[in-house]
Design a protein around this motif. Structure first.
Motif, PDB file in Angstrom:
ATOM      1  N   ALA A 113      67.390  36.550 -62.355  1.00  0.00           N
ATOM      2  CA  ALA A 113      66.132  37.107 -61.852  1.00  0.00           C
ATOM      3  C   ALA A 113      66.263  37.606 -60.421  1.00  0.00           C
ATOM      4  N   GLY A 114      67.181  37.011 -59.627  1.00  0.00           N
ATOM      5  CA  GLY A 114      67.320  37.390 -58.231  1.00  0.00           C
ATOM      6  C   GLY A 114      68.490  38.317 -57.978  1.00  0.00           C
ATOM      7  N   ARG A 115      68.983  38.287 -56.768  1.00  0.00           N
ATOM      8  CA  ARG A 115      70.086  39.161 -56.364  1.00  0.00           C
ATOM      9  C   ARG A 115      71.365  38.820 -57.131  1.00  0.00           C
ATOM     10  N   PHE A 116      72.072  39.845 -57.567  1.00  0.00           N
ATOM     11  CA  PHE A 116      73.330  39.631 -58.275  1.00  0.00           C
ATOM     12  C   PHE A 116      74.438  39.286 -57.277  1.00  0.00           C
ATOM     13  N   PRO A 117      75.505  38.642 -57.752  1.00  0.00           N
ATOM     14  CA  PRO A 117      76.613  38.271 -56.858  1.00  0.00           C
ATOM     15  C   PRO A 117      77.264  39.501 -56.224  1.00  0.00           C
ATOM     16  N   GLN A 118      77.878  39.301 -55.052  1.00  0.00           N
ATOM     17  CA  GLN A 118      78.587  40.382 -54.381  1.00  0.00           C
ATOM     18  C   GLN A 118      79.979  40.601 -54.973  1.00  0.00           C
ATOM     19  N   HIS A 119      80.559  39.542 -55.510  1.00  0.00           N
ATOM     20  CA  HIS A 119      81.904  39.677 -56.065  1.00  0.00           C
ATOM     21  C   HIS A 119      81.855  40.602 -57.282  1.00  0.00           C
ATOM     22  N   PRO A 120      82.710  41.627 -57.331  1.00  0.00           N
ATOM     23  CA  PRO A 120      82.634  42.627 -58.410  1.00  0.00           C
ATOM     24  C   PRO A 120      82.692  42.040 -59.817  1.00  0.00           C
ATOM     25  N   LEU A 121      83.570  41.058 -60.063  1.00  0.00           N
ATOM     26  CA  LEU A 121      83.709  40.506 -61.405  1.00  0.00           C
ATOM     27  C   LEU A 121      82.469  39.722 -61.819  1.00  0.00           C
ATOM     28  N   ARG A 122      81.919  38.933 -60.886  1.00  0.00           N
ATOM     29  CA  ARG A 122      80.706  38.174 -61.210  1.00  0.00           C
ATOM     30  C   ARG A 122      79.496  39.114 -61.326  1.00  0.00           C
TER      31      ARG A 122
END
Length: 281
Positions: free
Chosen positions: A200-209
């Motif tokens: 629901a919130g901000r997605f991870p910064q790491h490209p794979l996650r």
């Protein structure tokens, strides 16, 4: 001129960020103090009813093709979402990676093929040759960003839940496919899958996650449509725009709690084979 452009861009960025009564209503017209970006020297534009596309003169044929596509897609997507088409959308087709980064008011991830700024009504695209041979079609990427614009304009000063805007964008742009399932399978051995609430919130910064969060959002939307029908997405959007919480919007659309949906989504027939595929990988 370059300093003036950067100054105006900085002013815009102060208030704008990319891409989140009883009667349901979304204003047909909205206004911003500055809606047209100062284009680089040598750029041209082509104008339609729903969009205007800007780009270098060397890309004029691509611009014509994208304009024709966007003029058909914008009203189609708006109809599917039960939303107005709103104001004209400005699309910027960039000629280099540096241009893609410098023109827009935000700081896009390095892996982004395109970005959308709903409050401004701006979409930035990288031309095909910058996106690699395995990248999605530019028309598909454009549809994805058009959904972001339509949803963002409807929500106005609030941001749509991330799983909703990303999942719906992938679903309506035709990006949900076997590759999505493969990405989810790979995610099971790279830190595990996300719970529904985590999307629901901000997605991870790491490209794979981040890639996994996108894939799971698309998978959840696809499962919702398969389970509850096409109208479920329009109901979710209406409820969310009215200010319903994450839990309340889902309950209004499905009659199920988040916990119940999370369980049903995660244990549906066919899901278990993802673990077999992950082990095989």
């Amino acid at each position: 001129m370059n300093r003036l452009f950067r100054f105006l861009t900085l002013l815009l960025w102060v208030g704008f960020h990319p891409v989140l009564a009883q009667e349901f209503h979304v204003p047909e017209k909205q206004t911003d103090p500055q809606r047209e970006l100062i284009s680089p020297e040598g750029w041209v534009n082509q104008v339609g009813k729903y969009v205007r596309i800007h780009g270098p003169s060397s890309q004029v044929l691509t611009m014509e093709r994208l304009l024709k596509h966007a003029e058909a897609s914008t009203p189609r997507l708006a109809s599917l979402l039960r939303l107005p088409t709103g104001r004209r959308i400005e699309i910027y087709l960039t000629d280099s990676q540096q241009q893609f980064r410098d023109l827009q008011p935000g700081n896009p991830p390095r892996w982004a093929d395109a970005t959308a700024y709903p409050r401004l009504g701006w979409v930035f695209l990288r031309k095909n040759s910058l996106r690699g041979g395995m990248a999605a079609k530019d028309t598909q990427v454009l549809d994805h960003e058009l959904v972001h614009i339509l949803l963002g304009q409807a929500f106005q000063d609030r941001s749509p839940p991330r799983w909703l805007q990303e999942g719906v964008a992938q679903w309506y742009s035709g990006e949900y496919n076997f590759e999505t399932i493969r990405r989810i399978a790979d995610g099971t051995i790279r830190g595990g899958l996300f719970e529904l609430e985590e999307l629901a919130g901000r997605f991870p910064q790491h490209p794979l996650r981040a890639d996994l969060a996108y894939a799971q959002s698309a998978d959840f939307i696809a499962w919702l449509v398969g389970r509850y029908g096409d109208e479920v997405l329009a109901t979710l959007v209406r409820q969310s725009i009215r200010g319903a919480s994450f839990e309340d919007a889902l309950f209004a659309a499905t009659g199920r709690t988040v916990a119940e949906l999370n369980t049903a989504w995660g244990t549906r027939p066919g899901r278990s084979w993802l673990w077999v595929k992950a082990i095989a990988n």
